[in-house]
Design a protein around this motif. Sequence first.
Motif, short mmCIF file in Angstrom:
data_model
loop_
_atom_site.label_atom_id
_atom_site.label_comp_id
_atom_site.label_asym_id
_atom_site.label_seq_id
_atom_site.Cartn_x
_atom_site.Cartn_y
_atom_site.Cartn_z
N UNK A 57 -21.03 28.39 -14.14
CA UNK A 57 -20.45 27.14 -14.62
C UNK A 57 -20.70 26.94 -16.11
N UNK A 58 -21.88 27.30 -16.56
CA UNK A 58 -22.22 27.14 -17.98
C UNK A 58 -21.29 28.00 -18.84
N UNK A 59 -21.09 29.25 -18.42
CA UNK A 59 -20.19 30.12 -19.17
C UNK A 59 -18.77 29.59 -19.16
N UNK A 60 -18.34 29.05 -18.03
CA UNK A 60 -16.99 28.45 -17.95
C UNK A 60 -16.86 27.31 -18.95
N UNK A 61 -17.88 26.48 -19.03
CA UNK A 61 -17.84 25.34 -19.95
C UNK A 61 -17.88 25.79 -21.41
N UNK A 62 -18.65 26.82 -21.70
CA UNK A 62 -18.68 27.35 -23.07
C UNK A 62 -17.31 27.87 -23.49
N UNK A 63 -16.62 28.53 -22.57
CA UNK A 63 -15.29 29.08 -22.88
C UNK A 63 -14.23 28.01 -22.94
N UNK A 64 -14.48 26.87 -22.31
CA UNK A 64 -13.50 25.77 -22.31
C UNK A 64 -13.54 24.99 -23.62
N UNK A 65 -14.60 25.12 -24.36
CA UNK A 65 -14.76 24.32 -25.59
C UNK A 65 -13.84 24.73 -26.69
#
Length: 101
Positions: free
Chosen positions: A93-101
């Motif tokens: 989830x953390x990686x998903x959020x980093x890529x969404x930024x």
Amino acid sequence: MIDRPDPFDHSPAQGSLFGSGEDRMQAPPPRAVTVDPAQVRVRLVSLLETARAADRMPWSDRDARMWRTVFPQMANWLPDDEANQLRFEFAKEFDRLLNAA
């Protein structure tokens, strides 16, 4: 350190924090840490749910860096299989959020 009197007849000239004798500072006794795995579990699941529900990083840069470090460490208080699963899901989830930024 040399134990010699100072000009005002105080002995020693300066007390030692680490020397031998009765004036030595004593280390504090170790504290027992008691952690309730149920409370840790609730906190970690809450953080994971926050991450899952977010379209973008829900924490400030500072807090995100902190949770990226602290979450896996907190998981150490849980059984290994559960801890590993929570770590994996949070990292995903953390990686998903980093890529969404």
